[in-house]
Write an enzyme that holds these catalytic residues in place. Structure first.
Site, PDB file in Angstrom:
ATOM      1  N   SER A   6       0.856  -1.192   0.000  1.00 50.28           N
ATOM      2  CA  SER A   6       0.000   0.000   0.000  1.00 50.28           C
ATOM      3  C   SER A   6       0.886   1.234   0.000  1.00 50.28           C
ATOM      4  O   SER A   6       1.655   1.451   0.948  1.00 50.28           O
ATOM      5  CB  SER A   6      -0.890   0.008   1.237  1.00 50.28           C
ATOM      6  OG  SER A   6      -1.343   1.326   1.470  1.00 50.28           O
ATOM      7  N   HIS A  31      -1.110  -1.271  -4.428  1.00 49.47           N
ATOM      8  CA  HIS A  31      -2.371  -0.954  -3.748  1.00 49.47           C
ATOM      9  C   HIS A  31      -2.456   0.554  -3.499  1.00 49.47           C
ATOM     10  O   HIS A  31      -1.570   1.143  -2.871  1.00 49.47           O
ATOM     11  CB  HIS A  31      -2.428  -1.726  -2.429  1.00 49.47           C
ATOM     12  CG  HIS A  31      -3.719  -1.599  -1.694  1.00 49.47           C
ATOM     13  ND1 HIS A  31      -4.822  -2.367  -1.982  1.00 49.47           N
ATOM     14  CD2 HIS A  31      -4.088  -0.790  -0.667  1.00 49.47           C
ATOM     15  CE1 HIS A  31      -5.819  -2.049  -1.160  1.00 49.47           C
ATOM     16  NE2 HIS A  31      -5.401  -1.096  -0.350  1.00 49.47           N
ATOM     17  N   ASP A  33      -4.799   3.598  -1.945  1.00 40.78           N
ATOM     18  CA  ASP A  33      -5.904   3.910  -1.035  1.00 40.78           C
ATOM     19  C   ASP A  33      -6.456   5.297  -1.331  1.00 40.78           C
ATOM     20  O   ASP A  33      -5.770   6.298  -1.136  1.00 40.78           O
ATOM     21  CB  ASP A  33      -5.408   3.844   0.415  1.00 40.78           C
ATOM     22  CG  ASP A  33      -5.090   2.416   0.823  1.00 40.78           C
ATOM     23  OD1 ASP A  33      -5.992   1.579   0.775  1.00 40.78           O
ATOM     24  OD2 ASP A  33      -3.919   2.141   1.171  1.00 40.78           O
ATOM     25  N   MET A  35      -9.100   8.003  -0.248  1.00 41.55           N
ATOM     26  CA  MET A  35      -9.963   8.382   0.884  1.00 41.55           C
ATOM     27  C   MET A  35     -10.489   9.793   0.657  1.00 41.55           C
ATOM     28  O   MET A  35      -9.754  10.665   0.198  1.00 41.55           O
ATOM     29  CB  MET A  35      -9.153   8.351   2.185  1.00 41.55           C
ATOM     30  CG  MET A  35      -8.431   7.033   2.416  1.00 41.55           C
ATOM     31  SD  MET A  35      -7.595   7.036   4.002  1.00 41.55           S
ATOM     32  CE  MET A  35      -6.646   5.513   3.882  1.00 41.55           C
ATOM     33  N   HIS A  64      -8.357   0.909  -4.013  1.00 42.38           N
ATOM     34  CA  HIS A  64      -9.270   0.683  -2.885  1.00 42.38           C
ATOM     35  C   HIS A  64      -9.958   2.008  -2.556  1.00 42.38           C
ATOM     36  O   HIS A  64      -9.337   2.913  -2.007  1.00 42.38           O
ATOM     37  CB  HIS A  64      -8.423   0.161  -1.706  1.00 42.38           C
ATOM     38  CG  HIS A  64      -9.155   0.022  -0.410  1.00 42.38           C
ATOM     39  ND1 HIS A  64      -8.500  -0.200   0.785  1.00 42.38           N
ATOM     40  CD2 HIS A  64     -10.474   0.063  -0.096  1.00 42.38           C
ATOM     41  CE1 HIS A  64      -9.383  -0.287   1.771  1.00 42.38           C
ATOM     42  NE2 HIS A  64     -10.592  -0.120   1.261  1.00 42.38           N
ATOM     43  N   MET A  66     -12.297   4.369  -0.503  1.00 43.07           N
ATOM     44  CA  MET A  66     -12.902   4.564   0.825  1.00 43.07           C
ATOM     45  C   MET A  66     -13.590   5.916   0.766  1.00 43.07           C
ATOM     46  O   MET A  66     -13.079   6.924   1.262  1.00 43.07           O
ATOM     47  CB  MET A  66     -11.815   4.526   1.909  1.00 43.07           C
ATOM     48  CG  MET A  66     -11.325   3.127   2.222  1.00 43.07           C
ATOM     49  SD  MET A  66      -9.701   3.124   3.015  1.00 43.07           S
ATOM     50  CE  MET A  66      -8.662   3.149   1.556  1.00 43.07           C
ATOM     51  N   MET A 135     -11.165  -6.088   5.432  1.00 38.75           N
ATOM     52  CA  MET A 135     -10.350  -5.171   6.233  1.00 38.75           C
ATOM     53  C   MET A 135      -9.973  -5.838   7.552  1.00 38.75           C
ATOM     54  O   MET A 135     -10.830  -6.362   8.261  1.00 38.75           O
ATOM     55  CB  MET A 135     -11.122  -3.874   6.543  1.00 38.75           C
ATOM     56  CG  MET A 135     -11.379  -2.967   5.350  1.00 38.75           C
ATOM     57  SD  MET A 135      -9.922  -2.536   4.376  1.00 38.75           S
ATOM     58  CE  MET A 135      -8.910  -1.686   5.585  1.00 38.75           C
ATOM     59  N   ASP A 173      -6.390  -6.630   4.191  1.00 37.77           N
ATOM     60  CA  ASP A 173      -5.735  -5.326   4.222  1.00 37.77           C
ATOM     61  C   ASP A 173      -5.716  -4.766   5.643  1.00 37.77           C
ATOM     62  O   ASP A 173      -6.776  -4.529   6.232  1.00 37.77           O
ATOM     63  CB  ASP A 173      -6.520  -4.391   3.272  1.00 37.77           C
ATOM     64  CG  ASP A 173      -5.939  -2.993   3.167  1.00 37.77           C
ATOM     65  OD1 ASP A 173      -4.872  -2.723   3.744  1.00 37.77           O
ATOM     66  OD2 ASP A 173      -6.581  -2.164   2.481  1.00 37.77           O
TER      67      ASP A 173
END
Ligand code: DX5
Ligand code: ZN
Length: 213
Positions: A6, A31, A33, A35, A64, A66, A135, A173
């Site tokens: 990540s 990966h 993230d 957000m 991913h 979020m 998660m 993750d």
């Protein structure tokens, strides 16, 4: 086991070097993230930065989300052609529709389950998915402690996948390291995400190797 570092824990001041180092170091996926500061109490990167990541990466991206408005973000990130695009089931009223939308872009769809969400929540969409991301921390930050109940959840999900004869990978993750990776492997995990474990080491190649069980 496939390994997806990540980049949340990477040094963003030299992100290109960091991405080259994990790709040369033998990772399988990168990966990313995303957000939005609403679904989770943190804010990360948008399509401008992720398109630069995509240019440097020699391994496929695993994005991913979020975020609160999944459809908007799917349309924003799909043109970057990640291998996987995953969204949180807790935040989506119409997961089945969104899965089809991701697939129509030619991208492998996945859903993400927070630590409290049971695998039964996705029983009737399992056949439509390529990946389920479990998660093992509360989403929002790197460097948190691994929540062990994900082991039992992985086993239950693995049984559901076998029962339905579905072709779905399981990714975990959060808080993954060289010590818990074997237990995850034995429970039926296919891909591990690791942020702080990889990026806090002096040698990315050897930390990635230690996750390749
Ligand atoms: C948390 C993110 C993770 C995070 C993992 O919301 O989804 O990908 O970067 O970091 P570590 O491996 O440090 O727990
Ligand atoms: Zn993540």
């Amino acid at each position: 086991m496939y390994v997806a570092p990540s980049i949340l824990s990477a040094d963003f001041g030299k992100l290109d070097e960091e991405i080259k180092a994990i790709c040369d170091g033998g990772c399988d996926l990168v990966h990313v993230d995303v957000m939005d500061g609403h679904f989770v109490p943190n804010l990360t990167i948008g399509p401008v930065v992720v398109s630069s990541v995509a240019k440097v990466a020699t391994k496929p991206l695993d994005i991913h989300l979020m975020v609160e408005n999944n459809t908007f973000f799917v349309d924003l990130f799909a043109p970057l052609k990640p291998k996987f695009l995953t969204f949180h089931i807790e935040e989506e009223k119409h997961p089945h529709r969104l899965i089809q939308k991701i697939r129509d872009y030619g991208i492998s769809p996945g859903v993400v389950l927070n630590p409290h969400t049971p695998p039964e929540a996705i029983e009737f969409i399992l056949q439509d998915l390529d990946m389920v991301l479990l998660m093992s921390v509360n989403p929002g930050f790197g460097g948190q402690k691994f929540i062990p109940s994900v082991i039992e959840k992985t086993k239950r999900l693995r049984k559901m996948i076998e029962k339905q004869n579905a072709h779905v990978m399981i990714e975990v993750d959060g808080g993954v390291n060289g010590l818990n990776v074997r237990e995850l492997d034995e429970a039926g995990v296919d891909i591990v995400v690791a942020g702080s474990y990889v990026f806090s080491s002096d040698d990315y190649e050897s930390s990635i190797k230690s996750l390749h069980v």
